[in-house]
Design a protein around this motif. Structure first.
Motif, PDB file in Angstrom:
ATOM      1  N   GLY A  20     -29.049  62.852  18.027  1.00  9.14           N
ATOM      2  CA  GLY A  20     -30.222  62.262  17.399  1.00  9.14           C
ATOM      3  C   GLY A  20     -30.346  62.590  15.925  1.00  9.14           C
ATOM      4  O   GLY A  20     -31.317  62.186  15.274  1.00  9.14           O
ATOM      5  N   THR A  21     -29.380  63.348  15.375  1.00  7.48           N
ATOM      6  CA  THR A  21     -29.396  63.611  13.940  1.00  7.48           C
ATOM      7  C   THR A  21     -29.334  62.294  13.166  1.00  7.48           C
ATOM      8  O   THR A  21     -29.992  62.126  12.131  1.00  7.48           O
ATOM      9  N   LEU A  22     -28.542  61.353  13.696  1.00 14.73           N
ATOM     10  CA  LEU A  22     -28.514  59.987  13.179  1.00 14.73           C
ATOM     11  C   LEU A  22     -29.103  59.085  14.255  1.00 14.73           C
ATOM     12  O   LEU A  22     -28.545  58.984  15.348  1.00 14.73           O
ATOM     13  N   GLN A  23     -30.223  58.464  13.976  1.00 15.16           N
ATOM     14  CA  GLN A  23     -30.941  57.652  14.945  1.00 15.16           C
ATOM     15  C   GLN A  23     -30.477  56.194  14.909  1.00 15.16           C
ATOM     16  O   GLN A  23     -30.055  55.710  13.851  1.00 15.16           O
ATOM     17  N   PRO A  24     -30.563  55.477  16.044  1.00 12.27           N
ATOM     18  CA  PRO A  24     -30.266  54.041  16.033  1.00 12.27           C
ATOM     19  C   PRO A  24     -31.091  53.306  14.986  1.00 12.27           C
ATOM     20  O   PRO A  24     -32.302  53.531  14.864  1.00 12.27           O
ATOM     21  N   GLY A  25     -30.429  52.462  14.216  1.00 12.53           N
ATOM     22  CA  GLY A  25     -31.089  51.721  13.157  1.00 12.53           C
ATOM     23  C   GLY A  25     -31.110  52.429  11.818  1.00 12.53           C
ATOM     24  O   GLY A  25     -31.418  51.825  10.790  1.00 12.53           O
ATOM     25  N   GLN A  26     -30.790  53.736  11.822  1.00 13.73           N
ATOM     26  CA  GLN A  26     -30.799  54.504  10.578  1.00 13.73           C
ATOM     27  C   GLN A  26     -29.519  54.240   9.792  1.00 13.73           C
ATOM     28  O   GLN A  26     -28.434  54.182  10.363  1.00 13.73           O
ATOM     29  N   PRO A  27     -29.618  54.093   8.466  1.00  7.77           N
ATOM     30  CA  PRO A  27     -28.393  53.908   7.676  1.00  7.77           C
ATOM     31  C   PRO A  27     -27.474  55.121   7.777  1.00  7.77           C
ATOM     32  O   PRO A  27     -27.931  56.271   7.715  1.00  7.77           O
ATOM     33  N   ALA A  28     -26.219  54.874   7.974  1.00  4.35           N
ATOM     34  CA  ALA A  28     -25.227  55.946   7.901  1.00  4.35           C
ATOM     35  C   ALA A  28     -24.945  56.233   6.428  1.00  4.35           C
ATOM     36  O   ALA A  28     -25.154  55.372   5.574  1.00  4.35           O
ATOM     37  N   THR A  53     -17.146  51.940  14.416  1.00  2.00           N
ATOM     38  CA  THR A  53     -17.632  50.571  14.571  1.00  2.00           C
ATOM     39  C   THR A  53     -17.004  49.915  15.786  1.00  2.00           C
ATOM     40  O   THR A  53     -17.677  49.236  16.570  1.00  2.00           O
ATOM     41  N   ARG A  54     -15.683  50.113  15.949  1.00  2.00           N
ATOM     42  CA  ARG A  54     -15.000  49.533  17.109  1.00  2.00           C
ATOM     43  C   ARG A  54     -15.584  50.051  18.414  1.00  2.00           C
ATOM     44  O   ARG A  54     -15.689  49.311  19.400  1.00  2.00           O
ATOM     45  N   ARG A  55     -15.991  51.319  18.429  1.00  2.13           N
ATOM     46  CA  ARG A  55     -16.551  51.910  19.642  1.00  2.13           C
ATOM     47  C   ARG A  55     -18.027  51.564  19.838  1.00  2.13           C
ATOM     48  O   ARG A  55     -18.622  51.929  20.847  1.00  2.13           O
ATOM     49  N   GLY A  56     -18.608  50.889  18.851  1.00  5.52           N
ATOM     50  CA  GLY A  56     -19.999  50.469  19.003  1.00  5.52           C
ATOM     51  C   GLY A  56     -21.014  51.471  18.523  1.00  5.52           C
ATOM     52  O   GLY A  56     -22.216  51.295  18.737  1.00  5.52           O
ATOM     53  N   TRP A  57     -20.583  52.545  17.856  1.00 14.78           N
ATOM     54  CA  TRP A  57     -21.533  53.545  17.369  1.00 14.78           C
ATOM     55  C   TRP A  57     -22.192  53.100  16.071  1.00 14.78           C
ATOM     56  O   TRP A  57     -23.323  53.479  15.776  1.00 14.78           O
ATOM     57  N   LEU A  58     -21.455  52.342  15.259  1.00 10.88           N
ATOM     58  CA  LEU A  58     -21.958  51.882  13.963  1.00 10.88           C
ATOM     59  C   LEU A  58     -21.851  50.373  13.881  1.00 10.88           C
ATOM     60  O   LEU A  58     -20.997  49.766  14.545  1.00 10.88           O
ATOM     61  N   HIS A  59     -22.710  49.778  13.065  1.00 12.62           N
ATOM     62  CA  HIS A  59     -22.602  48.364  12.699  1.00 12.62           C
ATOM     63  C   HIS A  59     -22.527  48.289  11.181  1.00 12.62           C
ATOM     64  O   HIS A  59     -23.367  48.868  10.488  1.00 12.62           O
ATOM     65  N   ALA A  60     -21.534  47.580  10.671  1.00 10.36           N
ATOM     66  CA  ALA A  60     -21.412  47.384   9.227  1.00 10.36           C
ATOM     67  C   ALA A  60     -22.106  46.084   8.865  1.00 10.36           C
ATOM     68  O   ALA A  60     -21.705  45.016   9.322  1.00 10.36           O
ATOM     69  N   VAL A  62     -23.446  43.826   5.614  1.00 11.19           N
ATOM     70  CA  VAL A  62     -23.530  43.628   4.174  1.00 11.19           C
ATOM     71  C   VAL A  62     -24.987  43.414   3.786  1.00 11.19           C
ATOM     72  O   VAL A  62     -25.704  42.646   4.427  1.00 11.19           O
ATOM     73  N   GLY A  63     -25.434  44.108   2.774  1.00 16.13           N
ATOM     74  CA  GLY A  63     -26.820  43.994   2.337  1.00 16.13           C
ATOM     75  C   GLY A  63     -27.625  45.198   2.750  1.00 16.13           C
ATOM     76  O   GLY A  63     -28.498  45.651   2.016  1.00 16.13           O
ATOM     77  N   SER A  64     -27.325  45.739   3.946  1.00 14.22           N
ATOM     78  CA  SER A  64     -28.037  46.928   4.409  1.00 14.22           C
ATOM     79  C   SER A  64     -27.085  48.080   4.657  1.00 14.22           C
ATOM     80  O   SER A  64     -27.483  49.124   5.135  1.00 14.22           O
ATOM     81  N   GLY A  65     -25.819  47.887   4.344  1.00 21.83           N
ATOM     82  CA  GLY A  65     -24.853  48.954   4.524  1.00 21.83           C
ATOM     83  C   GLY A  65     -24.464  49.139   5.979  1.00 21.83           C
ATOM     84  O   GLY A  65     -24.668  48.271   6.822  1.00 21.83           O
ATOM     85  N   THR A  66     -23.936  50.313   6.272  1.00 23.74           N
ATOM     86  CA  THR A  66     -23.538  50.647   7.638  1.00 23.74           C
ATOM     87  C   THR A  66     -24.670  51.395   8.306  1.00 23.74           C
ATOM     88  O   THR A  66     -25.202  52.369   7.760  1.00 23.74           O
ATOM     89  N   VAL A  67     -25.071  50.921   9.491  1.00 31.40           N
ATOM     90  CA  VAL A  67     -26.188  51.539  10.203  1.00 31.40           C
ATOM     91  C   VAL A  67     -25.730  51.997  11.577  1.00 31.40           C
ATOM     92  O   VAL A  67     -24.746  51.501  12.130  1.00 31.40           O
ATOM     93  N   VAL A  68     -26.454  52.949  12.119  1.00 29.97           N
ATOM     94  CA  VAL A  68     -26.192  53.402  13.478  1.00 29.97           C
ATOM     95  C   VAL A  68     -26.584  52.293  14.441  1.00 29.97           C
ATOM     96  O   VAL A  68     -27.648  51.682  14.300  1.00 29.97           O
ATOM     97  N   ALA A  69     -25.721  51.995  15.394  1.00 32.56           N
ATOM     98  CA  ALA A  69     -25.969  50.891  16.319  1.00 32.56           C
ATOM     99  C   ALA A  69     -27.147  51.202  17.216  1.00 32.56           C
ATOM    100  O   ALA A  69     -27.349  52.332  17.647  1.00 32.56           O
TER     101      ALA A  69
END
Length: 445
Positions: A20-28, A53-60, A62-69
């Motif tokens: 939970g250090t990095l929450q879903p929706g939070q920018p990486a 990203t391939r494992r589904g932990w992050l979503h890249a 554009v415009g909002s950067g990479t965020v936690v999935a």
């Protein structure tokens, strides 16, 4: 055995998300910030983020950067023995060719004198002329008027793409592209500071009027094209559409970055580089044709960008490995590369026939020679839920969230990489599992 640094960092990232250090929706953290924090290169962070990203932990995005999935389903179970991996688009060397023998012969040739010549080039400051000449000659067989003075050898297509973005788009520049794109493009654009702008598409490729509207309203500098089999949507741009887009590029003074590893497998259609030669940077990587060990790419650029591309290539990677370039040039000169291309095409056509037979009724699409395809999904499925249950059925797939640009809606589906399995029988087994899942739903798994 020492665990590679990128894998250690991947575990660190996984732990931070799980705790939970990095929450879903939070920018990486940005890749540059993460590189500073971890004390590694940006390239290492790019690899960590790409795998996450391939494992589904992050979503890249554009415009909002990479965020936690934000997970749409329970966490996927750990990889199981015998998992059919259709998520990683890393084609194997065609099975009837002996990859070990090919590499053994190549390195034996180097050991018999070529290696000494390559290693002894004191003061080497650029690619060997014979490598550039071999690249230009081969590119000329693909339908363009390739000239050595405009041809560059790079350490893979991704490096060629990064330098192309820096040379033709630059920081703050806009580039039109399909609404779902290769994560490697997103990472390169983020590194350069370029803006990726999704454009409306249909079955023939990006709509010219949509590209033109972006050129007028959003200050485009370039159009990104992967017209033989776009990644991940597997669109094959028609000849008519390519001509129309070339005309738009000429009219609005746009560069075209044609990133097309499968161009050698698509002999029936002219590349955009042939239609707009003074506006198009053509990038062709060899790894999807000859295997990922051959990290070599060729780039042909317009006259107006030659000096800029050379300068930025030197700053980014200096030059491609002369050893790998020598192997590539040898394979090109002996005709082995053409044999590899034909073998890859034959394999791909066989795989696509299997996929069409099993999934065609569910909307699956791809050109006959494509190494991947796109499977659209309809309710009750969404891509994350389908990927979760597909994994429970023993198949890994790449969900649309890995490719989606910020603000894009629709296009629910998964990409299926068809050339990464060990055999056609294994591929058929994997696709039969997906067809069963689509027909009967998750409860029967």
């Amino acid at each position: 055995m020492t665990v590679p640094t990128w894998q250690q960092l991947l575990r660190t990232l996984e732990s931070e998300i799980a705790s939970g250090t990095l929450q879903p929706g939070q920018p990486a953290p940005s890749q540059r910030a993460a590189a500073r924090r971890w004390g590694v290169s940006v390239a290492t962070v790019t690899r960590v983020y790409a795998e996450a990203t391939r494992r589904g932990w992050l979503h890249a995005r554009v415009g909002s950067g990479t965020v936690v999935a934000r997970p749409a389903a329970p966490s996927s179970p750990p990889p199981a023995a015998g998992l059919h991996d259709l998520a990683m688009n890393a084609p194997r060397v065609p099975r009837h060719l002996n990859a070990s023998a090919l590499l053994r012969d190549a390195f034996a040739r180097l050991a018999n004198g070529r290696a000494h010549a390559l290693l002894d080039r004191a003061g080497q400051a650029s690619e060997a002329p014979q490598h550039v000449e071999a690249a230009a000659q081969w590119l000329s067989t693909l339908g363009i008027d390739a000239q050595p003075c405009r041809t560059f050898v790079t350490p893979g297509a991704q490096a060629g793409l990064l330098v192309a973005l820096r040379s033709a788009v630059g920081e703050g520049g806009g580039m039109a592209c399909e609404p779902l794109v290769n994560p490697g493009l997103v990472a390169a654009a983020e590194f350069v500071g370029a803006r990726l702008l999704p454009v409306a598409v249909d079955a023939e490729g990006p709509k010219p009027e949509a590209v033109e509207a972006l050129a007028v309203t959003r200050g485009l500098r370039a159009l990104y094209a992967s017209p033989s089999c776009s990644n991940p949507l597997a669109l094959h741009w028609s000849a008519r559409r390519r001509q129309a887009l070339a005309a738009v590029a000429e009219k609005h003074d746009l560069w075209v970055i044609e990133d097309d590893d499968l161009l050698p497998m698509d002999p029936a259609t002219l590349p955009l580089c042939a239609l707009a030669p003074e506006r198009t940077l053509l990038i062709v990587g060899l790894s999807k044709l000859a295997g990922f060990a051959l990290r070599t790419g060729f780039v042909h650029v317009p006259r107006a960008l030659v000096d800029a591309y050379r300068r930025h290539l030197r700053a980014a990677v200096w030059m491609a490995s002369p050893v790998l370039a020598e192997i590539a040039a040898h394979w090109l000169g002996t005709g082995l590369m053409d044999e590899l291309v034909q073998a890859r095409r034959q394999d791909a056509m066989q795989h696509q026939a299997i996929a069409a037979a099993l999934l065609g009724g569910h909307g699956y699409r791809a050109p006959a020679f494509g190494t991947h395809g796109w499977l659209p999904l309809a309710k009750p499925w969404d891509a994350e839920r389908f990927a979760f249950h597909a994994r429970r059925h023993g198949v890994a797939v790449a969900a649309d969230g890995e490719f989606r640009l910020a603000g894009v809606r629709g296009w629910a589906g998964v990409r299926l990489a068809l050339s990464s399995t060990a055999s056609s029988a294994e591929l058929r087994e994997a696709l039969e599992a997906l067809a069963h899942l689509l027909a009967h739903g998750p409860k029967t798994g």
